[in-house]
Design a protein around this motif. Structure first.
Motif, PDB file in Angstrom:
ATOM      1  N   THR A 150      -1.389   8.694  -3.586  1.00 48.60           N
ATOM      2  CA  THR A 150      -0.825   9.831  -4.233  1.00 48.60           C
ATOM      3  C   THR A 150       0.549   9.931  -3.763  1.00 48.60           C
ATOM      4  O   THR A 150       0.963   9.385  -2.857  1.00 48.60           O
ATOM      5  CB  THR A 150      -1.733  10.821  -4.197  1.00 48.60           C
ATOM      6  N   GLU A 151       1.272  11.115  -4.835  1.00 51.11           N
ATOM      7  CA  GLU A 151       2.621  11.335  -4.083  1.00 51.11           C
ATOM      8  C   GLU A 151       2.621  12.090  -2.839  1.00 51.11           C
ATOM      9  O   GLU A 151       3.448  11.922  -1.995  1.00 51.11           O
ATOM     10  CB  GLU A 151       3.144  12.256  -5.225  1.00 51.11           C
ATOM     11  N   THR A 152       1.553  12.757  -2.242  1.00 54.25           N
ATOM     12  CA  THR A 152       1.311  13.639  -1.166  1.00 54.25           C
ATOM     13  C   THR A 152       1.323  12.600   0.044  1.00 54.25           C
ATOM     14  O   THR A 152       1.576  12.804   1.063  1.00 54.25           O
ATOM     15  CB  THR A 152       0.295  14.603  -1.330  1.00 54.25           C
ATOM     16  N   GLN A 153       0.420  11.555  -0.171  1.00 51.88           N
ATOM     17  CA  GLN A 153       0.021  10.728   0.587  1.00 51.88           C
ATOM     18  C   GLN A 153       1.098   9.876   0.881  1.00 51.88           C
ATOM     19  O   GLN A 153       1.435   9.288   2.122  1.00 51.88           O
ATOM     20  CB  GLN A 153      -1.279   9.696   0.168  1.00 51.88           C
ATOM     21  N   ALA A 154       2.145   9.361  -0.132  1.00 53.64           N
ATOM     22  CA  ALA A 154       3.230   8.865   0.120  1.00 53.64           C
ATOM     23  C   ALA A 154       4.149   9.415   0.942  1.00 53.64           C
ATOM     24  O   ALA A 154       4.808   8.888   1.911  1.00 53.64           O
ATOM     25  CB  ALA A 154       3.779   8.353  -1.326  1.00 53.64           C
ATOM     26  N   GLY A 155       4.245  10.994   0.853  1.00 53.11           N
ATOM     27  CA  GLY A 155       5.104  11.559   1.669  1.00 53.11           C
ATOM     28  C   GLY A 155       4.426  11.507   3.192  1.00 53.11           C
ATOM     29  O   GLY A 155       5.439  11.500   4.085  1.00 53.11           O
TER      30      GLY A 155
END
Length: 511
Positions: A150-155
């Motif tokens: 997800t975008e959060t995990q990519a961060g």
């Protein structure tokens, strides 16, 4: 003008004698091979990518072999993905055959049996020059897309890379990455959150599960050192022929995620390291991706976007990508639209779905006054194909039903003894086959954790000693107070005894 001459003019339309070409065969008309109507592909347009498609047994692999041989002859290095294990014979000359002689008599191209310079590469434990890449070389963006997070995990993955860069912790393999993720939510939680913000244990847990999934497909063999230098794919032999690099992938057919991971990393590395070529007269490297549907199988939308971007951009580096698959519909439209050369072998119309696929395939080719494309797609023989390339000005060439030339090398695999001899001659095996496991994030963080634990243990021991000391001091003080009391009591008791004794004597005297 005769029909024959009109057809010759049609086939030769758009070509000049200035550029260099690959001659792939001769055009056919009404089932007859026109030997002087040679079908050519300009070297200048080979970085515009291509497709080789067709049903099983129609000759796709032999077409790939022919193109690779002729590119090598022109001094252009080639990279082949050998998923079925049937390409190693390129290193040996063809034994010849009457059918080959008959074919070449028809297409009026002289046949000469030849072997070609071959380097065997391996992504797994198979014999060959080992291909590896480090986690750091992937970078957080590509790694996130491969893991489909997800975008959060990519961060969080970006934070992990930044933390490792700031603290000089090399990220080389998957155990390094897993260790840093675990450290971020345990021992180093306060340290990371202070400088980089809050990191959720649930998110890192999800990322770790994705990494384990990748490991189960054998990615732990791929990530690590020594990293493969993509410039080694661009070598030529002493005779000026391009080296044909063959990656043996027979044991990863059922591991599409590993295959797509490897391909994306390789293409990204090539794009990052090759210089811009501009409008070059010939490609720097040509890559053939056999069983191309494996790249797109189970690929996420983010991964597909990455593949499409690389296909669009990498041609500026002088690199041509050629997808080999059964049906053009196996290749996404965004990629298919970028392919200049199309070699379409026969398709089979066994079902309604097959007939629909044939109709869609026919619409991908230029309209021709000489062919009914839908009809000819089902009537092509083995080693025959519809060919449409780009001319020297980048325009689609006229469609040609083509009898393709035969491979000059062996249309079979090497024997185990021949393969062993080929591997022994490799100039790259000594460079890449030594496994290196230098100190990296895994070892450095373990050392940091052990040091922190030792310091904590030391502090705890000191605290315990101080506690014992205070307890001992209190005990001594208590003993001193007890001793003084005892002395006072003894003194009182002694005095009382004396008094009682004195009174006793006094009583006796009075009596």
């Amino acid at each position: 003008m005769s029909d024959h001459q009109a057809f010759l003019d049609h086939i030769n339309q758009g070509y000049t004698t200035k550029g260099d070409f690959l001659t792939v065969g001769a055009a056919m008309l009404n089932g007859e091979t026109i030997g002087d109507a040679h079908v050519k592909v300009p070297l200048k347009t080979l970085n515009r990518h291509g497709l080789i498609a067709g049903a099983t047994g129609t000759g796709k692999t032999k077409t790939l072999q022919v193109l690779a041989e002729n590119l090598s002859e022109k001094g252009i290095p080639v990279l082949l993905m050998d998923i079925k294990g049937d390409l190693s014979g390129i290193a040996a000359a063809s034994p010849g055959h009457p059918k080959i002689d008959e074919r070449h008599a028809k297409i009026k191209i002289p046949f000469e049996a030849k072997d070609f310079p071959v380097e065997i590469l391996s992504l797994s434990e198979q014999d060959g020059v080992r291909l590896r890449a480090t986690i750091s070389e992937f970078g957080p963006v590509l790694l996130s897309r491969i893991l489909d997070v997800t975008e959060t995990q990519a961060g969080i993955i970006s934070i992990i890379f930044k933390y490792c860069d700031d603290n000089k912790l090399p990220l080389l393999d998957l155990k390094d990455l897993k260790k840093v993720l675990q450290f971020a939510t345990r021992e180093g939680k306060k340290e990371l959150e202070k400088d980089y913000g809050r990191i959720s244990a649930a998110s890192t847990g999800s990322i770790l599960r994705k990494i384990v999934e990748l490991e189960q497909q054998g990615a732990d063999l791929f990530f690590g050192e020594k990293s493969f230098d993509v410039q080694d794919l661009c070598r030529v032999d002493d005779n000026g022929r391009g080296i044909i690099n063959i990656i043996r992938l027979t044991d990863i057919q059922d591991r599409p995620k590993l295959f797509s991971t490897f391909m994306l990393s390789l293409l990204a590395e090539i794009y990052g390291n090759f210089p811009e070529q501009g409008d070059s007269d010939r490609p720097e490297l040509v890559i053939f991706l056999d069983e191309a549907h494996l790249i797109f199988k189970q690929a996420s939308n983010a991964l597909m976007d990455q593949i499409e971007s690389i296909v669009k951009l990498i041609r500026s580096k002088g690199v041509g990508l050629y997808f080999v698959t059964q049906n053009p519909t196996d290749v996404p439209d965004g990629v298919l639209g970028q392919l200049g050369l199309k070699v379409q072998h026969a398709l089979r119309a066994f079902t309604a779905k097959d007939r629909k696929a044939i109709k869609l395939t026919a619409e991908n080719y230029p309209i021709s006054e000489f062919y009914d494309t839908k009809e000819i797609l089902t009537s092509l023989g083995i080693g025959e194909a519809l060919v449409s390339a780009l001319d020297e000005k980048g325009r689609p060439s006229p469609l040609a039903a083509t009898m393709l030339r035969a491979p000059m090398s062996r249309m079979d695999i090497l024997t185990p003894a021949e393969l062993k001899a080929l591997l022994k001659k490799s100039e790259l095996s000594s460079k890449y086959n030594e496994e290196i496991d230098r100190e990296s994030a895994y070892e450095l963080l373990n050392e940091k954790i052990e040091k922190a634990e030792a310091e904590e243990a030391k502090a705890a021991a000191k605290k315990e000693r101080e506690k014992l000391k205070r307890s001992s001091s209190s005990s001594r003080s208590s003993r001193r107070r007890s001793s003084a009391t005892e002395k006072a009591v003894i003194k009182v008791l002694t005095s009382a005894t004396f008094i009682r004794g004195a009174l006793g004597v006094l009583n006796k005297l009075l009596k």
